[in-house]
Design an enzyme around this catalytic site. Structure first.
Site, PDB file in Angstrom:
ATOM      1  N   TYR A   1      40.136  81.734 -19.241  1.00  0.00           N
ATOM      2  CA  TYR A   1      39.364  82.310 -18.183  1.00  0.00           C
ATOM      3  C   TYR A   1      38.577  80.636 -17.697  1.00  0.00           C
ATOM      4  O   TYR A   1      38.430  80.906 -16.536  1.00  0.00           O
ATOM      5  CB  TYR A   1      38.255  83.141 -18.504  1.00  0.00           C
ATOM      6  CG  TYR A   1      37.495  83.781 -17.349  1.00  0.00           C
ATOM      7  CD1 TYR A   1      38.541  84.754 -16.521  1.00  0.00           C
ATOM      8  CD2 TYR A   1      36.422  83.807 -16.818  1.00  0.00           C
ATOM      9  CE1 TYR A   1      38.105  85.283 -15.099  1.00  0.00           C
ATOM     10  CE2 TYR A   1      35.755  84.428 -15.845  1.00  0.00           C
ATOM     11  CZ  TYR A   1      36.602  85.058 -14.883  1.00  0.00           C
ATOM     12  OH  TYR A   1      36.130  85.729 -13.952  1.00  0.00           O
TER      13      TYR A   1
ATOM     14  N   LYS B   1      31.108  82.365 -13.122  1.00  0.00           N
ATOM     15  CA  LYS B   1      30.548  83.730 -13.225  1.00  0.00           C
ATOM     16  C   LYS B   1      29.050  83.778 -13.902  1.00  0.00           C
ATOM     17  O   LYS B   1      28.425  84.665 -13.394  1.00  0.00           O
ATOM     18  CB  LYS B   1      31.585  84.761 -13.822  1.00  0.00           C
ATOM     19  CG  LYS B   1      32.929  84.934 -13.150  1.00  0.00           C
ATOM     20  CD  LYS B   1      32.776  85.609 -11.906  1.00  0.00           C
ATOM     21  CE  LYS B   1      34.189  86.016 -11.094  1.00  0.00           C
ATOM     22  NZ  LYS B   1      34.052  86.490  -9.987  1.00  0.00           N
TER      23      LYS B   1
HETATM   24  P1  NAD Z   1      41.930  89.699  -5.074  1.00  0.00           P
HETATM   25  O1  NAD Z   1      43.114  88.458  -5.152  1.00  0.00           O
HETATM   26  O2  NAD Z   1      42.664  90.839  -4.558  1.00  0.00           O
HETATM   27  O3  NAD Z   1      40.891  89.308  -4.377  1.00  0.00           O
HETATM   28  C1  NAD Z   1      40.145  87.937  -4.465  1.00  0.00           C
HETATM   29  C2  NAD Z   1      39.659  87.588  -2.874  1.00  0.00           C
HETATM   30  O4  NAD Z   1      39.122  86.430  -2.682  1.00  0.00           O
HETATM   31  C3  NAD Z   1      41.041  87.645  -1.902  1.00  0.00           C
HETATM   32  O5  NAD Z   1      40.740  88.671  -0.830  1.00  0.00           O
HETATM   33  C4  NAD Z   1      40.907  86.195  -1.165  1.00  0.00           C
HETATM   34  O6  NAD Z   1      41.249  86.377   0.071  1.00  0.00           O
HETATM   35  C5  NAD Z   1      39.507  86.201  -1.483  1.00  0.00           C
HETATM   36  N1  NAD Z   1      39.105  84.508  -1.383  1.00  0.00           N
HETATM   37  C6  NAD Z   1      39.682  83.434  -2.081  1.00  0.00           C
HETATM   38  N2  NAD Z   1      39.140  82.363  -1.541  1.00  0.00           N
HETATM   39  C7  NAD Z   1      38.448  82.944  -0.443  1.00  0.00           C
HETATM   40  C8  NAD Z   1      37.617  82.100   0.613  1.00  0.00           C
HETATM   41  N3  NAD Z   1      37.755  80.656   0.733  1.00  0.00           N
HETATM   42  N4  NAD Z   1      37.248  82.770   1.756  1.00  0.00           N
HETATM   43  C9  NAD Z   1      37.202  84.163   1.879  1.00  0.00           C
HETATM   44  N5  NAD Z   1      37.790  84.665   0.739  1.00  0.00           N
HETATM   45  C10 NAD Z   1      38.368  84.230  -0.261  1.00  0.00           C
HETATM   46  O7  NAD Z   1      41.637  89.709  -6.551  1.00  0.00           O
HETATM   47  P2  NAD Z   1      40.478  90.752  -7.141  1.00  0.00           P
HETATM   48  O8  NAD Z   1      40.730  90.768  -8.882  1.00  0.00           O
HETATM   49  O9  NAD Z   1      40.380  91.753  -6.635  1.00  0.00           O
HETATM   50  O10 NAD Z   1      39.289  89.721  -7.019  1.00  0.00           O
HETATM   51  C11 NAD Z   1      37.935  90.196  -6.537  1.00  0.00           C
HETATM   52  C12 NAD Z   1      36.670  89.735  -7.244  1.00  0.00           C
HETATM   53  O11 NAD Z   1      37.030  90.492  -8.415  1.00  0.00           O
HETATM   54  C13 NAD Z   1      36.476  88.070  -7.715  1.00  0.00           C
HETATM   55  O12 NAD Z   1      35.474  87.893  -7.687  1.00  0.00           O
HETATM   56  C14 NAD Z   1      37.298  88.255  -9.241  1.00  0.00           C
HETATM   57  O13 NAD Z   1      36.576  87.203  -9.950  1.00  0.00           O
HETATM   58  C15 NAD Z   1      36.486  89.551  -9.625  1.00  0.00           C
HETATM   59  N6  NAD Z   1      37.049  90.006 -10.862  1.00  0.00           N
HETATM   60  C16 NAD Z   1      38.511  90.351 -11.084  1.00  0.00           C
HETATM   61  C17 NAD Z   1      38.813  90.999 -12.206  1.00  0.00           C
HETATM   62  C18 NAD Z   1      40.237  91.185 -12.277  1.00  0.00           C
HETATM   63  O14 NAD Z   1      40.605  91.489 -13.624  1.00  0.00           O
HETATM   64  N7  NAD Z   1      41.320  91.263 -11.360  1.00  0.00           N
HETATM   65  C19 NAD Z   1      38.095  91.285 -13.246  1.00  0.00           C
HETATM   66  C20 NAD Z   1      36.481  90.973 -13.100  1.00  0.00           C
HETATM   67  C21 NAD Z   1      36.364  90.275 -11.798  1.00  0.00           C
END
Ligand code: NAD
Length: 261
Positions: A162, A169
């Site tokens: 990570y 985070k």
């Molecule tokens: P995802 O790839 O579907 O979403 C990530 C989003 O961030 C995308 O829509 C992307 O366009 C956006 N993004 C990145 N750079 C950007 C920028 N410069 N301007 C605007 N938007 C931007 O993946 P996800 O897993 O749905 O991620 C969403 C959130 O959830 C993130 O904060 C991620 O860290 C968090 N998260 C994910 C997980 C997991 O296991 N997938 C677990 C815990 C937290």
């Protein structure tokens, strides 16, 4: 004491902005579906022209009223989104921020080796953009509101691979607490959702993510991984008036993984 009358309050009549849908697998997509199912009116954003059709495939069936471009690293784009929301609705009830990014070479290296530029970019896109969204939302939430972001337990524990997203985070979760204190007097609540690992585009950037999912599924008390619909259900609750005394929290949605040593 009398029992509360009628069903739990939904999101009927509430106006929400969803930042961070990339495609149908995004956590923000699961949240948007639950917001709409609870009766909310939605605005959403897409990162760029390449992402737009995938985002519209999610937002179209939900009847989103505004679908706007937004790269938070482009000066003025987030401001333009809030200006469009202000013109369209004249106010806003909730925002979901589900955005994260770290440059690949920094994400795949040790934290100790992270470049200053990579660290700054990861913090700007994944954390400071939430502060900016909160600042832009504040004047639109005259009657109170809810701000939600998405974190991961790699903030507090060392999760293999990570890497730099851990400190990022941690900063995001701290920001949730400070914003909750600062915006509480305006009845604006600030919370983080913290799901366990979910297979999304962003997650595919983390090395050996499949192994993390397998290991978590095997050891987590419920033996099930969280899915985007699980996150969406909690997001819809936190966005609504039923959560009116809940602020400053980071809530795990991980089948109980967070209780394990
Ligand atoms: P995802 O790839 O579907 O979403 C990530 C989003 O961030 C995308 O829509 C992307 O366009 C956006 N993004 C990145 N750079 C950007 C920028 N410069 N301007 C605007 N938007 C931007 O993946 P996800 O897993 O749905 O991620 C969403 C959130 O959830 C993130 O904060 C991620 O860290 C968090 N998260 C994910 C997980 C997991 O296991 N997938 C677990 C815990 C937290």
């Amino acid at each position: 004491m009398t029992a509360p009358a009628g069903p739990a309050p939904g999101l009927a009549g509430k106006r929400g902005l969803v930042l961070g849908i990339a495609n149908e697998h995004s956590i923000a997509a699961g949240c948007a579906r639950h917001f709409a199912a609870a009766g909310a009116r939605l605005a959403a954003t897409f990162l760029n022209a390449r992402a737009e059709p995938f985002v519209r495939a999610v937002t179209g069936p939900l009847g989103a009223e505004l679908v706007l471009p937004c790269d938070v690293s482009h000066p003025g784009e987030l401001e333009s989104v809030f200006a469009a929301v202000a013109r369209h609705w004249g106010g806003l009830d909730f925002v979901l921020h589900a955005i994260a990014f770290a440059p690949r070479e920094d994400l795949h290296g040790r934290v100790i080796d992270c470049s200053a530029a990579g660290f700054a970019q990861a913090m700007d896109i994944s954390c400071h953009s939430f502060l900016r969204a909160a600042r832009l939302a504040e004047p639109l939430m005259a009657a109170g509101g809810a701000l939600l972001t998405v974190s991961f337990y790699g903030s507090a524990r060392v999760v293999p691979n990570y890497n730099v997203m851990g400190p990022v985070k941690a900063a995001l979760e701290s920001a949730v607490r400070y914003l909750a204190a600062e915006l509480g007097p305006n009845q604006i609540r600030v919370n983080a959702l913290s799901p366990g690992p979910i297979r999304t585009r962003a997650a595919s950037g983390i090395a050996h993510f499949d192994e993390l999912m397998e290991q978590t599924a095997a050891t987590t008390p419920e033996h099930h991984l969280a899915e985007i619909d699980d996150v969406g259900a909690l997001a819809a609750f936190l966005a609504g008036d039923g959560a009116q005394r809940i602020t400053g929290t980071v809530i795990p949605i991980d089948g109980g993984a967070h209780v394990l040593a």
